[in-house]
Design a protein around this motif. Structure first.
Motif, PDB file in Angstrom:
ATOM      1  N   PRO A  16       0.813  -1.224   0.000  1.00  0.00           N
ATOM      2  CA  PRO A  16       0.000   0.000   0.000  1.00  0.00           C
ATOM      3  C   PRO A  16       0.851   1.282   0.000  1.00  0.00           C
ATOM      4  O   PRO A  16       0.482   2.269  -0.648  1.00  0.00           O
ATOM      5  CB  PRO A  16      -0.820  -0.112   1.291  1.00  0.00           C
ATOM      6  CG  PRO A  16      -0.920  -1.588   1.527  1.00  0.00           C
ATOM      7  CD  PRO A  16       0.405  -2.131   1.084  1.00  0.00           C
ATOM      8  N   TYR A  17       2.002   1.268   0.688  1.00  0.00           N
ATOM      9  CA  TYR A  17       2.863   2.450   0.720  1.00  0.00           C
ATOM     10  C   TYR A  17       3.561   2.676  -0.612  1.00  0.00           C
ATOM     11  O   TYR A  17       3.719   3.814  -1.067  1.00  0.00           O
ATOM     12  CB  TYR A  17       3.877   2.338   1.859  1.00  0.00           C
ATOM     13  CG  TYR A  17       3.220   2.333   3.207  1.00  0.00           C
ATOM     14  CD1 TYR A  17       2.675   3.509   3.727  1.00  0.00           C
ATOM     15  CD2 TYR A  17       3.099   1.172   3.944  1.00  0.00           C
ATOM     16  CE1 TYR A  17       2.050   3.510   4.961  1.00  0.00           C
ATOM     17  CE2 TYR A  17       2.470   1.167   5.175  1.00  0.00           C
ATOM     18  CZ  TYR A  17       1.947   2.341   5.679  1.00  0.00           C
ATOM     19  OH  TYR A  17       1.325   2.344   6.892  1.00  0.00           O
ATOM     20  N   ILE A  18       3.987   1.588  -1.251  1.00  0.00           N
ATOM     21  CA  ILE A  18       4.598   1.718  -2.582  1.00  0.00           C
ATOM     22  C   ILE A  18       3.562   2.252  -3.568  1.00  0.00           C
ATOM     23  O   ILE A  18       3.848   3.138  -4.377  1.00  0.00           O
ATOM     24  CB  ILE A  18       5.177   0.364  -3.057  1.00  0.00           C
ATOM     25  CG1 ILE A  18       6.336  -0.056  -2.149  1.00  0.00           C
ATOM     26  CG2 ILE A  18       5.617   0.450  -4.510  1.00  0.00           C
ATOM     27  CD1 ILE A  18       6.829  -1.470  -2.394  1.00  0.00           C
ATOM     28  N   ALA A  19       2.341   1.731  -3.488  1.00  0.00           N
ATOM     29  CA  ALA A  19       1.268   2.193  -4.370  1.00  0.00           C
ATOM     30  C   ALA A  19       0.991   3.674  -4.159  1.00  0.00           C
ATOM     31  O   ALA A  19       0.828   4.432  -5.127  1.00  0.00           O
ATOM     32  CB  ALA A  19       0.004   1.384  -4.131  1.00  0.00           C
ATOM     33  N   GLN A  20       0.969   4.098  -2.912  1.00  0.00           N
ATOM     34  CA  GLN A  20       0.731   5.512  -2.612  1.00  0.00           C
ATOM     35  C   GLN A  20       1.834   6.390  -3.215  1.00  0.00           C
ATOM     36  O   GLN A  20       1.555   7.443  -3.792  1.00  0.00           O
ATOM     37  CB  GLN A  20       0.665   5.715  -1.105  1.00  0.00           C
ATOM     38  CG  GLN A  20       0.338   7.134  -0.692  1.00  0.00           C
ATOM     39  CD  GLN A  20       0.252   7.268   0.818  1.00  0.00           C
ATOM     40  OE1 GLN A  20       0.829   6.490   1.568  1.00  0.00           O
ATOM     41  NE2 GLN A  20      -0.489   8.261   1.260  1.00  0.00           N
ATOM     42  N   ALA A  21       3.082   5.926  -3.125  1.00  0.00           N
ATOM     43  CA  ALA A  21       4.196   6.685  -3.698  1.00  0.00           C
ATOM     44  C   ALA A  21       4.090   6.756  -5.221  1.00  0.00           C
ATOM     45  O   ALA A  21       4.360   7.802  -5.828  1.00  0.00           O
ATOM     46  CB  ALA A  21       5.521   6.054  -3.280  1.00  0.00           C
ATOM     47  N   ILE A  22       3.687   5.664  -5.843  1.00  0.00           N
ATOM     48  CA  ILE A  22       3.523   5.655  -7.297  1.00  0.00           C
ATOM     49  C   ILE A  22       2.426   6.630  -7.717  1.00  0.00           C
ATOM     50  O   ILE A  22       2.574   7.388  -8.674  1.00  0.00           O
ATOM     51  CB  ILE A  22       3.226   4.235  -7.818  1.00  0.00           C
ATOM     52  CG1 ILE A  22       4.470   3.359  -7.676  1.00  0.00           C
ATOM     53  CG2 ILE A  22       2.733   4.253  -9.259  1.00  0.00           C
ATOM     54  CD1 ILE A  22       4.229   1.886  -7.957  1.00  0.00           C
ATOM     55  N   ARG A  63       6.638  10.959 -12.235  1.00  0.00           N
ATOM     56  CA  ARG A  63       7.855  10.490 -12.895  1.00  0.00           C
ATOM     57  C   ARG A  63       7.673   9.161 -13.618  1.00  0.00           C
ATOM     58  O   ARG A  63       8.518   8.779 -14.420  1.00  0.00           O
ATOM     59  CB  ARG A  63       8.978  10.377 -11.879  1.00  0.00           C
ATOM     60  CG  ARG A  63       9.322  11.745 -11.272  1.00  0.00           C
ATOM     61  CD  ARG A  63      10.341  11.635 -10.200  1.00  0.00           C
ATOM     62  NE  ARG A  63      11.610  11.209 -10.767  1.00  0.00           N
ATOM     63  CZ  ARG A  63      12.659  10.876 -10.055  1.00  0.00           C
ATOM     64  NH1 ARG A  63      12.585  10.894  -8.745  1.00  0.00           N
ATOM     65  NH2 ARG A  63      13.764  10.504 -10.634  1.00  0.00           N
ATOM     66  N   LEU A  64       6.590   8.445 -13.351  1.00  0.00           N
ATOM     67  CA  LEU A  64       6.349   7.164 -14.002  1.00  0.00           C
ATOM     68  C   LEU A  64       5.324   7.334 -15.115  1.00  0.00           C
ATOM     69  O   LEU A  64       4.290   7.967 -14.928  1.00  0.00           O
ATOM     70  CB  LEU A  64       5.838   6.129 -13.001  1.00  0.00           C
ATOM     71  CG  LEU A  64       6.793   5.750 -11.879  1.00  0.00           C
ATOM     72  CD1 LEU A  64       6.111   4.812 -10.907  1.00  0.00           C
ATOM     73  CD2 LEU A  64       8.046   5.110 -12.436  1.00  0.00           C
ATOM     74  N   SER A  65       5.625   6.740 -16.261  1.00  0.00           N
ATOM     75  CA  SER A  65       4.693   6.875 -17.386  1.00  0.00           C
ATOM     76  C   SER A  65       3.610   5.797 -17.386  1.00  0.00           C
ATOM     77  O   SER A  65       2.571   5.969 -18.010  1.00  0.00           O
ATOM     78  CB  SER A  65       5.464   6.848 -18.709  1.00  0.00           C
ATOM     79  OG  SER A  65       6.160   5.628 -18.825  1.00  0.00           O
TER      80      SER A  65
END
Length: 135
Positions: A23-29, A34-36
């Motif tokens: 969930p934390y990685i998803a929130q950062a994404i 910066r991610l396409s």
């Protein structure tokens, strides 16, 4: 890697303790530009997300499934373990809940140990006999 431009979606997947960090990685994404490839979904199997609710659920499930008999001395004993677990988890404050806690880890062991039937040559667990139609 030129082939990465072919991917238009991002999915995150994991199991067990991944329930703590996905969930934390998803929130950062979601928070970055910066991610396409957009985040399209999460998959968490058997996720370890909430020890305050998951540890007591072991006994609830065992009672509902008939693995531990309601009102038995076994239930009373395991319920004391659950209460001790919850007290231990809450003693450090909800922010400092530790996932590996001896007071809590013993709950599942107590449930499985309570179902062993003692016999001369073979020990089986009650739910195995039930599944095989021999109980």
């Amino acid at each position: 890697f030129p082939y990465t431009t072919l991917f238009r979606s991002t999915y995150l997947a994991g199991e067990s303790y991944a329930g703590q960090y996905i969930p934390y990685i998803a929130q950062a994404i979601l928070a970055t530009t910066r991610l396409s490839a957009p985040l399209k979904g999460l998959l968490i199997g058997n996720g370890w997300i909430d020890p305050l609710n998951q540890y007591p659920a072991y006994l609830d499930f065992a009672l509902d499934a008939g693995v531990v008999k309601k009102g038995s001395a076994t239930e009373t004993s395991i319920r004391k373990s659950v209460d001790g677990c919850l007290a231990r988890l809450q003693s450090g404050g909800l922010v400092n809940v530790k996932i590996h806690n001896g007071a809590c880890e013993g709950i599942l062991g107590a449930i499985t140990d309570s179902t062993v039937q003692r016999c001369a040559l073979l020990c089986t667990r009650e739910w195995e006999l039930t599944r095989l139609g021999t109980a």
